[in-house]
Design an enzyme around this catalytic site. Sequence first.
Site, PDB file in Angstrom:
ATOM      1  N   CYS B 278      17.372  -9.245   6.783  1.00 22.40           N
ATOM      2  CA  CYS B 278      18.616  -9.642   7.458  1.00 22.40           C
ATOM      3  C   CYS B 278      19.802  -8.763   7.077  1.00 22.40           C
ATOM      4  CB  CYS B 278      18.904 -11.133   7.250  1.00 22.40           C
ATOM      5  SG  CYS B 278      18.313 -11.860   5.728  1.00 22.40           S
ATOM      6  N   ARG B 307       8.532  -8.138  -3.133  1.00 24.85           N
ATOM      7  CA  ARG B 307       9.067  -9.043  -4.143  1.00 24.85           C
ATOM      8  C   ARG B 307       8.289  -8.882  -5.432  1.00 24.85           C
ATOM      9  NH1 ARG B 307       9.914 -13.999   0.196  1.00 24.85           N
ATOM     10  NH2 ARG B 307      11.315 -12.746   1.483  1.00 24.85           N
ATOM     11  N   ASP B 327       9.639 -10.059  11.634  1.00 22.41           N
ATOM     12  CA  ASP B 327      10.968 -10.652  11.504  1.00 22.41           C
ATOM     13  C   ASP B 327      11.798 -10.453  12.764  1.00 22.41           C
ATOM     14  OD1 ASP B 327      12.760 -12.084  10.073  1.00 22.41           O
ATOM     15  OD2 ASP B 327      13.196 -10.559   8.582  1.00 22.41           O
ATOM     16  N   HIS B 329      16.134 -11.210  14.123  1.00 24.57           N
ATOM     17  CA  HIS B 329      17.460 -11.796  13.938  1.00 24.57           C
ATOM     18  C   HIS B 329      18.221 -11.743  15.239  1.00 24.57           C
ATOM     19  CE1 HIS B 329      16.273 -10.635   9.817  1.00 24.57           C
ATOM     20  NE2 HIS B 329      16.714 -11.843   9.576  1.00 24.57           N
ATOM     21  N   LYS B 412      17.306 -24.942   8.201  1.00 25.10           N
ATOM     22  CA  LYS B 412      16.144 -24.408   8.920  1.00 25.10           C
ATOM     23  C   LYS B 412      15.431 -25.519   9.679  1.00 25.10           C
ATOM     24  CE  LYS B 412      13.878 -23.188   5.150  1.00 25.10           C
ATOM     25  NZ  LYS B 412      12.670 -22.688   4.468  1.00 25.10           N
ATOM     26  N   HIS B 458      17.696 -16.530  12.140  1.00 23.46           N
ATOM     27  CA  HIS B 458      16.537 -15.825  11.568  1.00 23.46           C
ATOM     28  C   HIS B 458      15.286 -16.460  12.177  1.00 23.46           C
ATOM     29  CE1 HIS B 458      18.961 -14.519   7.892  1.00 23.46           C
ATOM     30  NE2 HIS B 458      19.726 -15.449   8.432  1.00 23.46           N
TER      31      HIS B 458
END
Lengths: 582, 582
Positions: B278, B307, B327, B329, B412, B458
């Site tokens: 993002c 990560r 992903d 956005h 969310k 998102h």
Amino acid sequence: MKTDNANNENLAHIRHSFAHLLAAAILELYPDTLNTIGPAIENGFYYDFEFKSPLAETELSKIEKKMREILKTWKEFSHKEVSKDEAKKYFAHNPYKLELINEIEEKGEKITLYTSGNFTDLCRGGHADIKDMHSDAFTLFRIAGAYWRGDEKNKMLTRIYGLAFETKEELEVYKKQREEAEKRDHKKIGKELGLFVFSPLVGPGLPLWTPKGTLIRELLNDYVWELRKQKGYQKVTIPHITKKELYETSGHWAKYADDLFKIKTREDHLFAMKPMNCPHHTQIFDAEPRSYRDMPQRYAETTMVYRDEQSGELSGLSRVLSITQDDAHVFCRENQIEDEAMAIWDIIETFYGTFGFELKVRFSTHDPKQRENYLGSDETWAKAEGALENLMKKKGIEWIDGTGEAAFYGPKIDFITNDSLGRVLQVATIQLDFNQPKNFGLFCTNEKGEKEQVVMIHAAIMGSIERFMSTLIEHYAGIFPTWLCPTQIKVLPIGESEIEYAKKFTALLRESGIRAEIDESSETLGKKIRGAKTEKIPYLAVIGKKEVENDTVTLEARSGSLGALSQKDILEKLQIEIKEKK
Amino acid sequence: MKTDNANNENLAHIRHSFAHLLAAAILELYPDTLNTIGPAIENGFYYDFEFKSPLAETELSKIEKKMREILKTWKEFSHKEVSKDEAKKYFAHNPYKLELINEIEEKGEKITLYTSGNFTDLCRGGHADIKDMHSDAFTLFRIAGAYWRGDEKNKMLTRIYGLAFETKEELEVYKKQREEAEKRDHKKIGKELGLFVFSPLVGPGLPLWTPKGTLIRELLNDYVWELRKQKGYQKVTIPHITKKELYETSGHWAKYADDLFKIKTREDHLFAMKPMNCPHHTQIFDAEPRSYRDMPQRYAETTMVYRDEQSGELSGLSRVLSITQDDAHVFCRENQIEDEAMAIWDIIETFYGTFGFELKVRFSTHDPKQRENYLGSDETWAKAEGALENLMKKKGIEWIDGTGEAAFYGPKIDFITNDSLGRVLQVATIQLDFNQPKNFGLFCTNEKGEKEQVVMIHAAIMGSIERFMSTLIEHYAGIFPTWLCPTQIKVLPIGESEIEYAKKFTALLRESGIRAEIDESSETLGKKIRGAKTEKIPYLAVIGKKEVENDTVTLEARSGSLGALSQKDILEKLQIEIKEKK
């Protein structure tokens, strides 16, 4: 990207002489200035000075005028060797020259002074006698700051750049070329067309690709994949990081550790971001036992690699930290090298031919005088270089010698082209690699049930998509062929009453897979057309009352108006053009 | 992925009691053993011991038998508080217990001993009285090494794991489920089908995707893109690294710095690998001034995020270091939230419906009691949560309460499903974010010419492709629907004389876009069929003399033989199945 012949020694000497002339003019105009050093460079020369008060760019013409005045008085360069003390006495006022004199002395070299007219400089030589005939073959063009000896801990000096050639005509040609290159600069056009952006928060060398830029990248990449698929390639996927151990085995750690982005994990393991994909791909090949029946294995992957470049070296898309490679590795047997390399060669010819690039071939071999720079035995290199040489002979082409240009793991066939500005560009490569298969122990079982070491062929087509995009933008000056344009046609209804008809036509185009946009704004037609031209859209579909009446559309191409055509004719015309990648 | 109700306190107490029972049995059978600690865990319990001589897995049944014997003599747990000295005296021979006693004392807590039958242990309590009725509701099933207190600097102990439930039936159900899960384990099936591999040189948590695995990933990703394209999404492309400054602005640095892979460049800048996309995407939005006419902007990108997980937490594809996100956005105005979120909801329903997943909805909101965990003002949260609640009401669905499950930047809608083993999985999400647009200053100019802050949505569909692949492999037990199979049909000529006919049929299939393979080996038909079944190929095309004579092909489906069919019929059947994603 050489634009003139740097081997032309005389030209280099002329340029060096102009640097002296520049210093002479500066010292006459600004007597309290300290002159430092001034070499010949590509296309001209520069000289670094410490001015007592700042120099404005507007003063360059005055300095040029003074240079021409002095040039009339110059005949030839004379020189004499002097002792350290004599030299120091001569330059007693100039700490830069004193520093240089001490260094020359320490190295045990001779100290020489070169004089022309009234101007004498500390110099190693390498001049040509410049005369009045050169008076119009040079120009000063830029001032920049430069640290003494390039070290940011030192004082910032003023660097004056000049262009210089043997004749006025050559200077004019270069200036035109330069102007054209500036117009075509991919950084400028990329911004105008909104293809990519840089963010100060993300950092330099890390382009962010907009929808339009991404579309072009993907079209190019899909094209490469289409060509590869026909040759039996398969896609694979790898992560962007690895434990250090992978590169210790491949040999990259020993050669390139400084260029790697390194990561210390929370558990204190040392990881690196991948600067290339071959070592990862070997691990997919090596995960299963391979029989001769499975060979060759052809892995393709478009993925980003990362190299820790100095930020001073970054430039637009030509030099970035995040490089997208359309990479591929073929794992094959020795007797399959020829077929596989020929298949890659085919792809390269088809791909570059599409854009009108003519390819030359350079045979990049190892330099036996710098043997320590390369992995593996002499025998292996002889075998690999022999295989590529045979290939080029079969292909029946002439090649340029590239001794010393091999990768550290093997020889290459490099493909070289000129862009529309005549600049030399290295594009695709075919690299043969016997060494990584050895380091990673990559085998197949042959017909006799024996283990047989395989060979790797590295074969990127675009190489770096970023660099290829910069080349393509400049090659086309942003005027992309229709198949690559983010918007292929813009529909321009003249008035409100044509909007309905225009919308239907737009929908028809889109259903046929054509990237069509409509401008429904209430602007004048002239303004709508100017807007679309700024975006470099190849076709404009103008729709007025007459067009609606006759069920036609007036098509404006880049080359001019094609008149009123039926919707079907326009559709077909565009579809053919796109299919043929024009 | 919970398989039983961890909130069932009584069950946890039963399991803890079984740990005591295990220790009692061990000390009777191996009196010189030192017992350490033994908690209840999901589905059962464990206990860690220091044995004087190594314990073999074959001894577990003997230990179980002893546990059942002792259980007959147990009535209930009694406990008493003791002083530090009493406790130390009781456990004088056991340095592990002495260490624990000292720690309890230091914390100022009470020291309690729990006894049942002849066995007394240092314990905080939390038991249920286990009786003979539980005798068949437990089993021991595994021995493993475990460091004392999980620290590799300490001594390695022997951990014995047991399963325990309230009834024998529940144990049996769990054992069956476990067996099924083991059969379906994506790590096992992924290896059998050759979809992905791990390399010790690259490192754990970093899967390498083979051609077959990559093909499935790409088919899934292309499907998501097809659905998104219909909703007006556009692809963008970003690098995998950024300067620290991007995450300082977004707020991620303050929250997640520990989870980031960090990079120190050669110039001593601090970079991070992106753990999400993002913040980068905001920089594409923000690179140009946006008018209300440009809104919404919908950016989609399938890209890897990284990560820094602890290696002990990594597992197959379910938990990796390199996570591929599909992903997206959406940057929109407040009055566009509903339409945009509904469009995403459509995509999610269509996508998951294709695989037969039924979706439940969880409304993940912030926890007002842990206000410090979230960015932004109460007002912003109320607005964002209100918008999502309205959406769900319009959609007319019931939702599960998810207080405290919001992202740190916004609420969310989480979509939850059960896989074929009944396990609960969180899949797609729709996240509303007013906070990052504020931090990055993201605006559009509205109809009145005013600056208006935009909203971000998102919207990943698969989320992590790695985790989705692990789910899908286990959901299908590797028996993928035809459209996802790397090989969709295998052509099996029975003898040499059928090879020509088989080759032509294979070519016909391939020209029609069907992934067909041919087995030209000289193996028997039986062996060819077994080979193809191991690969879980949906269709086998058997071609013998009769088929060649009649110009037919005998088609074997997973469900059994479909008899002799014309080539055209087979082609059509497969094309329809693939098109309908079956």
